[in-house]
Write a protein that holds these residues in place. Structure first.
Motif, PDB file in Angstrom:
ATOM      1  N   VAL A 168     -19.331 -24.025 -32.597  1.00 42.07           N
ATOM      2  CA  VAL A 168     -20.413 -24.509 -33.452  1.00 42.07           C
ATOM      3  C   VAL A 168     -20.000 -25.673 -34.348  1.00 42.07           C
ATOM      4  O   VAL A 168     -20.681 -26.685 -34.428  1.00 42.07           O
ATOM      5  N   LEU A 169     -18.845 -25.528 -35.023  1.00 45.58           N
ATOM      6  CA  LEU A 169     -18.461 -26.531 -36.015  1.00 45.58           C
ATOM      7  C   LEU A 169     -17.212 -27.309 -35.615  1.00 45.58           C
ATOM      8  O   LEU A 169     -16.637 -27.975 -36.444  1.00 45.58           O
ATOM      9  N   ALA A 170     -16.764 -27.178 -34.383  1.00 44.22           N
ATOM     10  CA  ALA A 170     -15.458 -27.698 -33.977  1.00 44.22           C
ATOM     11  C   ALA A 170     -15.211 -29.089 -34.549  1.00 44.22           C
ATOM     12  O   ALA A 170     -16.120 -29.904 -34.563  1.00 44.22           O
ATOM     13  N   PRO A 171     -13.974 -29.382 -35.042  1.00 40.45           N
ATOM     14  CA  PRO A 171     -12.799 -28.510 -35.009  1.00 40.45           C
ATOM     15  C   PRO A 171     -12.701 -27.529 -36.165  1.00 40.45           C
ATOM     16  O   PRO A 171     -11.674 -26.888 -36.320  1.00 40.45           O
ATOM     17  N   GLN A 172     -13.733 -27.441 -36.975  1.00 36.69           N
ATOM     18  CA  GLN A 172     -13.683 -26.395 -37.991  1.00 36.69           C
ATOM     19  C   GLN A 172     -14.115 -25.086 -37.347  1.00 36.69           C
ATOM     20  O   GLN A 172     -14.623 -25.069 -36.236  1.00 36.69           O
ATOM     21  N   GLU A 173     -13.905 -23.985 -38.099  1.00 35.34           N
ATOM     22  CA  GLU A 173     -14.196 -22.692 -37.506  1.00 35.34           C
ATOM     23  C   GLU A 173     -15.024 -21.823 -38.422  1.00 35.34           C
ATOM     24  O   GLU A 173     -14.809 -21.799 -39.621  1.00 35.34           O
ATOM     25  N   VAL A 187     -14.258 -15.564 -20.569  1.00 32.42           N
ATOM     26  CA  VAL A 187     -12.855 -15.985 -20.679  1.00 32.42           C
ATOM     27  C   VAL A 187     -12.717 -17.410 -20.159  1.00 32.42           C
ATOM     28  O   VAL A 187     -12.039 -18.248 -20.762  1.00 32.42           O
ATOM     29  N   THR A 188     -13.384 -17.697 -19.046  1.00 37.29           N
ATOM     30  CA  THR A 188     -13.344 -19.059 -18.504  1.00 37.29           C
ATOM     31  C   THR A 188     -13.914 -20.047 -19.517  1.00 37.29           C
ATOM     32  O   THR A 188     -13.337 -21.105 -19.771  1.00 37.29           O
ATOM     33  N   LEU A 189     -15.037 -19.646 -20.111  1.00 38.22           N
ATOM     34  CA  LEU A 189     -15.648 -20.494 -21.132  1.00 38.22           C
ATOM     35  C   LEU A 189     -14.682 -20.656 -22.310  1.00 38.22           C
ATOM     36  O   LEU A 189     -14.530 -21.753 -22.864  1.00 38.22           O
ATOM     37  N   GLY A 190     -14.025 -19.544 -22.668  1.00 39.52           N
ATOM     38  CA  GLY A 190     -13.063 -19.569 -23.768  1.00 39.52           C
ATOM     39  C   GLY A 190     -11.924 -20.545 -23.504  1.00 39.52           C
ATOM     40  O   GLY A 190     -11.356 -21.119 -24.424  1.00 39.52           O
ATOM     41  N   LEU A 191     -11.574 -20.730 -22.242  1.00 38.06           N
ATOM     42  CA  LEU A 191     -10.513 -21.690 -21.906  1.00 38.06           C
ATOM     43  C   LEU A 191     -10.997 -23.121 -22.111  1.00 38.06           C
ATOM     44  O   LEU A 191     -10.204 -24.024 -22.338  1.00 38.06           O
ATOM     45  N   ALA A 192     -12.301 -23.299 -22.005  1.00 40.26           N
ATOM     46  CA  ALA A 192     -12.841 -24.657 -22.042  1.00 40.26           C
ATOM     47  C   ALA A 192     -13.294 -25.064 -23.445  1.00 40.26           C
ATOM     48  O   ALA A 192     -13.570 -26.228 -23.685  1.00 40.26           O
ATOM     49  N   VAL A 193     -13.373 -24.118 -24.369  1.00 38.26           N
ATOM     50  CA  VAL A 193     -13.874 -24.462 -25.702  1.00 38.26           C
ATOM     51  C   VAL A 193     -12.742 -24.334 -26.713  1.00 38.26           C
ATOM     52  O   VAL A 193     -12.113 -23.291 -26.815  1.00 38.26           O
ATOM     53  N   GLY A 194     -12.484 -25.404 -27.416  1.00 43.93           N
ATOM     54  CA  GLY A 194     -11.414 -25.368 -28.407  1.00 43.93           C
ATOM     55  C   GLY A 194     -11.725 -26.282 -29.552  1.00 43.93           C
ATOM     56  O   GLY A 194     -12.892 -26.512 -29.872  1.00 43.93           O
ATOM     57  N   SER A 195     -10.662 -26.839 -30.141  1.00 49.13           N
ATOM     58  CA  SER A 195     -10.863 -27.641 -31.346  1.00 49.13           C
ATOM     59  C   SER A 195     -11.584 -28.940 -31.043  1.00 49.13           C
ATOM     60  O   SER A 195     -12.013 -29.636 -31.941  1.00 49.13           O
ATOM     61  N   ALA A 236     -17.860 -13.490 -26.874  1.00 49.57           N
ATOM     62  CA  ALA A 236     -18.957 -14.461 -26.990  1.00 49.57           C
ATOM     63  C   ALA A 236     -19.035 -14.994 -28.416  1.00 49.57           C
ATOM     64  O   ALA A 236     -19.167 -16.205 -28.643  1.00 49.57           O
ATOM     65  N   ALA A 237     -18.902 -14.076 -29.398  1.00 53.49           N
ATOM     66  CA  ALA A 237     -18.945 -14.509 -30.795  1.00 53.49           C
ATOM     67  C   ALA A 237     -17.776 -15.435 -31.104  1.00 53.49           C
ATOM     68  O   ALA A 237     -17.910 -16.425 -31.830  1.00 53.49           O
ATOM     69  N   ASP A 238     -16.604 -15.117 -30.537  1.00 56.85           N
ATOM     70  CA  ASP A 238     -15.413 -15.937 -30.780  1.00 56.85           C
ATOM     71  C   ASP A 238     -15.609 -17.346 -30.232  1.00 56.85           C
ATOM     72  O   ASP A 238     -15.313 -18.337 -30.895  1.00 56.85           O
ATOM     73  N   VAL A 239     -16.102 -17.421 -29.002  1.00 50.38           N
ATOM     74  CA  VAL A 239     -16.324 -18.738 -28.391  1.00 50.38           C
ATOM     75  C   VAL A 239     -17.320 -19.533 -29.234  1.00 50.38           C
ATOM     76  O   VAL A 239     -17.104 -20.710 -29.541  1.00 50.38           O
TER      77      VAL A 239
END
Lengths: 332, 302
Positions: A303-308, A24-32, A295-298
């Motif tokens: 991988v392709l940010a900002p694409q998904e 979850v912490t990682l999820g907060l740090a990874v975005g577009s 984990a898969a979501d993050v």
């Protein structure tokens, strides 16, 4: 295997929870923008806070909850049908759920599955009804759960037929086709707080009922006759467990679409590390499923940010690979 | 025998004259040379005479054929072709993925117009049909498509059509007041969300209006985005379908986007959407829709 699968369930639970928290912490740090540590920023502006609070946090929690529901559904299915390959996807419940959602979207003309509270509940309801219908159809075709092979075959057939019906609906209604295609690939992109609430509200009762029936699952593992002789009311217990599985699958599918393999792999991972009874296996599988999907979501954001990448594609590749490896090590 | 020779010679001369007459009568003076056209697959398609029975498998090609004044030569169209009104009465033969080969063949076309991505192209050619695979993806492509179709169908209206489109494009561009130029725009193709980037032809149209596309060309023509990207880019105008538009503010975090706050969200109906996503003769109209959207004052006070 060098590691003795005798670790205490409590240790494992603590580990999985820690893993979830870290993700979850990682999820907060990874975005577009790819990797971006939010708290260390020099000037945390207002927009950044809104993105964290309104997008990344609910998305991460939602992915975890959906994964937990799928993990739980998988563990229930594997215990209920005494088959390590039973999975909501192999029993027709996931394809039923997606058909339910497709019918609802087609009937109401909704073109965006990410909507407010009531719509969320409606979609979850449709998915639940579809999942239940799919499982019941499978059970009817297999004439009960006695014969594992019949059951799995019936599940595959129901899955294919219901999937074909969904495709037919898509072809007839090109205006909702693209939305539904996205939905069928699985996506965690639009999970908001309302979705998190619905997922949490589904997980709590599903987990509660499943754990309450854990003894019945343990007894079932010893065979039907033994279970009956132990005084387990098989009929009602089975009915309730099927309902739990449908609720868990339906809620997850309604929010994130078709995400394959999490329900199948999560209980396997737990059994690799420990040999718990169902009382522990069910919540542990939920914890493992949550960690897996998150984990898969993050990864899908990163991988392709900002694409998904559609998260369902990622779990299918990873889960399929894991299963192959498993088959290679331990011929089934 | 002396009297046999003249009669035989007479026969030969008569036959020669008849043959010559036949040849002259058959060959129309204007169409002495067959037309050769190279399509988007690099294949040369030879047309001995202008085709009279055409099946079109792509809506933008259907529209272009009709705009060239050859609508009455169409004998069948794909399921999505719906403009001009009269093509709705023609037999519909399936879509990009599921064109019904048998139906197409039964229509006995002397030319099939298809996209390069149409699945049935190889099958149709194997059955002896003449297939011209051309797919407009950019404004420059459209120019090419118009001139090639004009050549293939010998309509002689290509230049006029092109001039009309150019004029409509220029007219639409003038609708945008200077204040509205430079606005950041997000064009959503569908709610997955897929966006139209700078390198798509929708992006080309937007830049003609002086708008700034929030999706850079580097991401490709129609990328699937992380919704967070749009929130970060904070577009001032959002163009989307009417189905998605009503619920944009329910997406997590989207309430704070300038376009949503100020009510500059343009909801295109599916008929308008058809105009916007088809690189065909109605592009000028499409650009006008975008220009009006861009120039809209917004429904809520900023």
């Amino acid at each position: 295997m060098s590691v003795k699968p005798g670790r205490s369930p409590w240790t494992l639970a603590a580990l999985l929870l820690l893993c979830g928290l870290a993700l979850v912490t990682l999820g907060l740090a990874v975005g577009s923008t790819g990797w971006h540590w939010p708290l260390g920023a020099a000037a945390p502006d207002l927009g950044q806070a809104a993105i964290l609070w309104e997008i990344r946090l609910p998305r991460s929690l939602g992915a975890w909850l959906a994964g937990a529901l799928l993990g739980l559904a998988g563990a229930v299915a594997q215990g209920l049908f005494r088959n390590p390959l039973a999975d909501p996807y192999l029993l027709g419940s996931a394809s039923g759920a997606s058909l339910g959602v497709a019918v609802l979207l087609a009937a109401t003309g909704l073109s965006s599955p990410a909507t407010g509270w009531l719509a969320q509940l409606g979609i979850t309801g449709a998915a639940f009804a579809g999942a239940l219908g799919g499982v019941l159809l499978t059970l009817a075709l297999a004439r009960g759960v006695q014969q594992t092979l019949r059951l799995l075959l019936a599940g595959v057939i129901v899955g294919v037929v219901l999937g074909a019906l969904s495709s037919l609906l898509l072809l007839r209604l090109p205006e909702v086709m693209r939305t539904l295609q996205g939905f069928m690939l699985g996506s965690t992109g639009f999970l908001g707080w309302s979705a998190v609430q619905v997922l949490a509200m589904s997980l709590a009762p599903a987990l509660f009922v499943a754990v309450a029936l854990a003894r019945a699952l343990d007894a079932l593992a010893l065979g039907e006759a033994t279970a009956l002789s132990l005084g387990v009311p098989l009929g009602p217990a089975r009915g309730l467990l099927v309902a739990v599985m449908a609720l868990a699958t339906g809620a997850a599918v309604a929010q994130v679409g078709l995400v394959a393999f999490v329900g199948l792999v999560a209980p396997h991972l737990v059994r690799l590390a420990a040999r718990p009874t169902h009382r522990a296996l069910l919540p542990l599988s939920a914890l493992a499923g949550g960690a897996l999907l998150l984990a898969a979501d993050v990864a899908s954001r990163w991988v392709l940010a900002p694409q998904e990448l559609p998260v369902g594609v990622l779990t299918a590749v990873l889960g399929g690979g894991y299963l192959l490896w498993l088959m290679h090590r331990r011929p089934l | 025998m002396p009297d046999g020779h003249p009669s035989r010679r007479g026969w030969a001369i008569g036959l020669l004259i008849a043959l010559l007459a036949l040849l002259l009568g058959l060959a129309p003076p204007a169409q002495a040379e067959p037309v050769r056209i190279v399509d988007d697959r690099g294949r040369t398609v030879t047309l001995p005479v202008p085709p009279q029975r055409i099946v079109s498998l792509l809506p933008s090609l259907t529209e272009t054929v009709c705009a060239l004044g050859a609508c009455d030569r169409l004998v069948g169209v794909d399921d999505y072709s719906n403009w001009p009104e009269r093509v709705k009465a023609l037999p519909h033969v399936g879509g990009l993925e599921d064109a019904q080969v048998e139906t197409v063949v039964a229509l006995r076309p002397d030319l099939v117009l298809a996209a390069t991505s149409t699945r049935s192209v190889a099958r149709l050619e194997a059955l002896g049909l003449r297939v011209l695979a051309i797919e407009p993806r950019t404004l420059a492509d459209l120019r090419q498509v118009i001139s090639r179709l004009d050549q293939a169908l010998a309509t002689g209206q290509g230049a006029a059509l092109q001039a009309g489109i150019d004029q409509a494009l220029a007219g639409a561009a003038r609708l945008v007041p200077p204040a509205a130029r430079g606005r950041r725009v997000y064009f959503e193709v569908n709610s997955a969300p897929y966006a139209a980037g700078e390198s798509s032809f929708i992006g080309e149209l937007l830049s003609r209006l002086g708008a700034v596309n929030v999706v850079p060309a580097a991401l490709g023509p129609f990328p699937k985005l992380n919704p967070e990207f749009v929130v970060r880019a904070d577009p001032q105008v959002i163009m989307t379908s009417s189905g998605s538009a009503a619920r944009l503010d329910e997406r997590p975090g989207w309430r704070g986007i300038a376009a949503v706050r100020d009510g500059r969200v343009c909801a295109f109906t599916s008929a308008q959407g058809d105009i916007l996503v088809r690189p065909g003769p109605r592009l000028g109209e499409g650009l006008r829709l975008m220009a009006e959207c861009l120039a809209s004052p917004g429904s809520r006070a900023p």
